[in-house]
Motif scaffolding. Structure first.
Motif, mmCIF file in Angstrom:
data_model
loop_
_atom_site.group_PDB
_atom_site.id
_atom_site.type_symbol
_atom_site.label_atom_id
_atom_site.label_comp_id
_atom_site.label_asym_id
_atom_site.label_seq_id
_atom_site.Cartn_x
_atom_site.Cartn_y
_atom_site.Cartn_z
ATOM 1 N N LYS A 40 27.163 38.010 68.302
ATOM 2 C CA LYS A 40 27.136 38.592 69.639
ATOM 3 C C LYS A 40 27.967 39.875 69.600
ATOM 4 C CE LYS A 40 28.419 37.529 74.385
ATOM 5 N NZ LYS A 40 29.023 36.556 75.288
ATOM 6 N N THR A 41 27.545 40.881 70.341
ATOM 7 C CA THR A 41 28.298 42.129 70.432
ATOM 8 C C THR A 41 28.731 42.329 71.875
ATOM 9 O OG1 THR A 41 27.090 43.104 68.590
ATOM 10 C CG2 THR A 41 28.240 44.619 70.060
ATOM 11 N N THR A 42 30.022 42.602 72.070
ATOM 12 C CA THR A 42 30.587 42.811 73.396
ATOM 13 C C THR A 42 31.422 44.082 73.395
ATOM 14 O OG1 THR A 42 30.684 40.434 73.805
ATOM 15 C CG2 THR A 42 32.082 41.811 75.173
ATOM 16 N N VAL A 43 31.361 44.825 74.485
ATOM 17 C CA VAL A 43 32.175 46.025 74.648
ATOM 18 C C VAL A 43 33.361 45.660 75.540
ATOM 19 C CG1 VAL A 43 32.256 48.389 75.520
ATOM 20 C CG2 VAL A 43 30.192 47.545 74.382
ATOM 21 N N PHE A 44 34.556 46.029 75.090
ATOM 22 C CA PHE A 44 35.781 45.799 75.844
ATOM 23 C C PHE A 44 36.333 47.129 76.336
ATOM 24 C CE2 PHE A 44 35.487 42.179 73.066
ATOM 25 C CZ PHE A 44 36.072 41.124 73.745
ATOM 26 N N ASP A 45 36.815 47.163 77.568
ATOM 27 C CA ASP A 45 37.578 48.304 78.067
ATOM 28 C C ASP A 45 39.022 48.041 77.675
ATOM 29 O OD1 ASP A 45 35.557 49.845 79.422
ATOM 30 O OD2 ASP A 45 35.454 48.203 80.868
ATOM 31 N N ALA A 69 33.429 39.908 63.175
ATOM 32 C CA ALA A 69 32.813 40.574 62.024
ATOM 33 C C ALA A 69 33.169 42.057 61.967
ATOM 34 C CB ALA A 69 31.300 40.406 62.069
ATOM 35 N N THR A 70 33.025 42.760 63.096
ATOM 36 C CA THR A 70 33.317 44.190 63.118
ATOM 37 C C THR A 70 33.970 44.580 64.445
ATOM 38 O OG1 THR A 70 31.172 44.818 64.054
ATOM 39 C CG2 THR A 70 31.328 44.773 61.647
ATOM 40 N N VAL A 71 34.791 45.617 64.375
ATOM 41 C CA VAL A 71 35.423 46.194 65.563
ATOM 42 C C VAL A 71 35.340 47.703 65.431
ATOM 43 C CG1 VAL A 71 37.533 46.426 66.922
ATOM 44 C CG2 VAL A 71 37.039 44.257 65.768
ATOM 45 N N ASP A 72 34.788 48.346 66.441
ATOM 46 C CA ASP A 72 34.706 49.806 66.465
ATOM 47 C C ASP A 72 35.395 50.279 67.736
ATOM 48 O OD1 ASP A 72 33.965 52.466 65.852
ATOM 49 O OD2 ASP A 72 32.164 52.284 67.073
ATOM 50 N N VAL A 73 36.542 50.945 67.582
ATOM 51 C CA VAL A 73 37.306 51.410 68.740
ATOM 52 C C VAL A 73 37.003 52.884 68.975
ATOM 53 C CG1 VAL A 73 39.596 51.658 69.756
ATOM 54 C CG2 VAL A 73 39.118 49.718 68.255
ATOM 55 N N ASN A 74 36.664 53.224 70.216
ATOM 56 C CA ASN A 74 36.386 54.608 70.593
ATOM 57 C C ASN A 74 37.570 55.112 71.419
ATOM 58 O OD1 ASN A 74 35.490 56.892 72.219
ATOM 59 N ND2 ASN A 74 33.443 56.435 71.416
ATOM 60 N N PHE A 75 38.350 56.015 70.834
ATOM 61 C CA PHE A 75 39.545 56.549 71.488
ATOM 62 C C PHE A 75 39.202 57.266 72.788
ATOM 63 C CE2 PHE A 75 42.555 60.057 72.164
ATOM 64 C CZ PHE A 75 43.752 59.360 72.240
ATOM 65 N N ASP A 76 38.178 58.117 72.764
ATOM 66 C CA ASP A 76 37.824 58.908 73.942
ATOM 67 C C ASP A 76 37.356 58.050 75.113
ATOM 68 O OD1 ASP A 76 38.445 61.315 72.653
ATOM 69 O OD2 ASP A 76 36.434 61.448 71.774
ATOM 70 N N LYS A 78 37.987 54.822 75.355
ATOM 71 C CA LYS A 78 38.949 53.719 75.516
ATOM 72 C C LYS A 78 38.229 52.367 75.561
ATOM 73 C CE LYS A 78 42.458 56.651 77.645
ATOM 74 N NZ LYS A 78 42.430 57.487 76.507
ATOM 75 N N THR A 79 37.337 52.202 74.555
ATOM 76 C CA THR A 79 36.570 50.969 74.442
ATOM 77 C C THR A 79 36.632 50.437 73.008
ATOM 78 O OG1 THR A 79 34.524 52.126 73.890
ATOM 79 C CG2 THR A 79 34.913 51.635 76.230
ATOM 80 N N ALA A 80 36.317 49.161 72.889
ATOM 81 C CA ALA A 80 36.162 48.540 71.574
ATOM 82 C C ALA A 80 34.856 47.761 71.602
ATOM 83 C CB ALA A 80 37.323 47.609 71.271
ATOM 84 N N THR A 81 34.000 48.026 70.630
ATOM 85 C CA THR A 81 32.754 47.292 70.491
ATOM 86 C C THR A 81 32.968 46.270 69.389
ATOM 87 O OG1 THR A 81 31.516 49.247 71.165
ATOM 88 C CG2 THR A 81 30.276 47.486 70.075
ATOM 89 N N VAL A 82 32.861 44.991 69.746
ATOM 90 C CA VAL A 82 33.196 43.905 68.822
ATOM 91 C C VAL A 82 31.972 43.043 68.568
ATOM 92 C CG1 VAL A 82 34.714 41.935 68.415
ATOM 93 C CG2 VAL A 82 35.537 43.882 69.752
ATOM 94 N N THR A 83 31.679 42.819 67.295
ATOM 95 C CA THR A 83 30.623 41.898 66.896
ATOM 96 C C THR A 83 31.296 40.665 66.330
ATOM 97 O OG1 THR A 83 29.168 43.756 66.406
ATOM 98 C CG2 THR A 83 28.560 41.623 65.464
ATOM 99 N N PHE A 84 30.880 39.490 66.831
ATOM 100 C CA PHE A 84 31.545 38.259 66.418
ATOM 101 C C PHE A 84 30.578 37.085 66.448
ATOM 102 C CE2 PHE A 84 31.873 38.669 70.959
ATOM 103 C CZ PHE A 84 31.731 37.384 71.466
ATOM 104 N N ASP A 85 30.985 36.010 65.803
ATOM 105 C CA ASP A 85 30.220 34.767 65.777
ATOM 106 C C ASP A 85 30.697 33.913 66.948
ATOM 107 O OD1 ASP A 85 29.133 32.257 65.331
ATOM 108 O OD2 ASP A 85 29.612 32.222 63.201
ATOM 109 N N VAL A 88 32.461 30.558 66.589
ATOM 110 C CA VAL A 88 33.822 30.539 66.037
ATOM 111 C C VAL A 88 34.812 31.228 66.968
ATOM 112 C CG1 VAL A 88 35.249 31.220 64.065
ATOM 113 C CG2 VAL A 88 32.866 30.566 63.695
ATOM 114 N N ALA A 89 34.429 32.366 67.526
ATOM 115 C CA ALA A 89 35.317 33.161 68.387
ATOM 116 C C ALA A 89 34.686 33.297 69.769
ATOM 117 C CB ALA A 89 35.549 34.541 67.786
ATOM 118 N N ASN A 90 35.504 33.712 70.732
ATOM 119 C CA ASN A 90 34.960 33.969 72.068
ATOM 120 C C ASN A 90 35.613 35.223 72.645
ATOM 121 O OD1 ASN A 90 37.412 33.193 73.513
ATOM 122 N ND2 ASN A 90 36.876 31.090 72.972
ATOM 123 N N VAL A 91 34.995 35.737 73.700
ATOM 124 C CA VAL A 91 35.435 36.977 74.329
ATOM 125 C C VAL A 91 36.886 36.875 74.792
ATOM 126 C CG1 VAL A 91 35.025 38.466 76.326
ATOM 127 C CG2 VAL A 91 33.103 37.636 74.989
#
Length: 109
Positions: A40-45, A69-76, A78-85, A88-91
């Protein structure tokens, strides 16, 4: 053991690892087989991102959560796009990891 012997033994071991079919890093096929199809991929503020080091801290905190699995943080943005199982993990756990590092994170709906 002499220092040169240790260096030679280390170089030999490294050479063997590189020549191994798997090498030191997994191939794309191996990485794909490890990746869950139910990711699942979720965007966090993210709050409090003010400097160039902040995204590194957020990424490190979120990646430490088992199942991420992956975390991509966008400085401009101010978000993080997270892909996870999600099995195993939750938001909530991922958001808490960032919050505990000093960067409150809230998942977008």
């Amino acid at each position: 053991m002499k220092r040169t012997d240790i260096i030679v033994a280390g170089a030999f071991a490294l050479g063997l690892a590189v020549m191994h079919p798997g090498g030191l890093l997994p191939t794309a096929a191996q990485a794909a087989s490890v990746t869950s199809q139910d990711e699942k991929t979720t965007v966090f503020d993210i709050e409090n991102i003010t400097c160039a080091l902040c995204p590194v801290t957020v990424k490190t905190a979120m990646e430490a959560v088992t199942g991420v699995a992956t975390v991509d943080v966008n400085f401009d943005k101010k978000t993080a796009t997270v892909t996870f199982d999600p099995s195993v993990a939750n938001v909530e756990t991922i958001g808490i990891a960032s919050t505990n590092a000093g960067y409150p994170a809230k998942a977008r709906d």
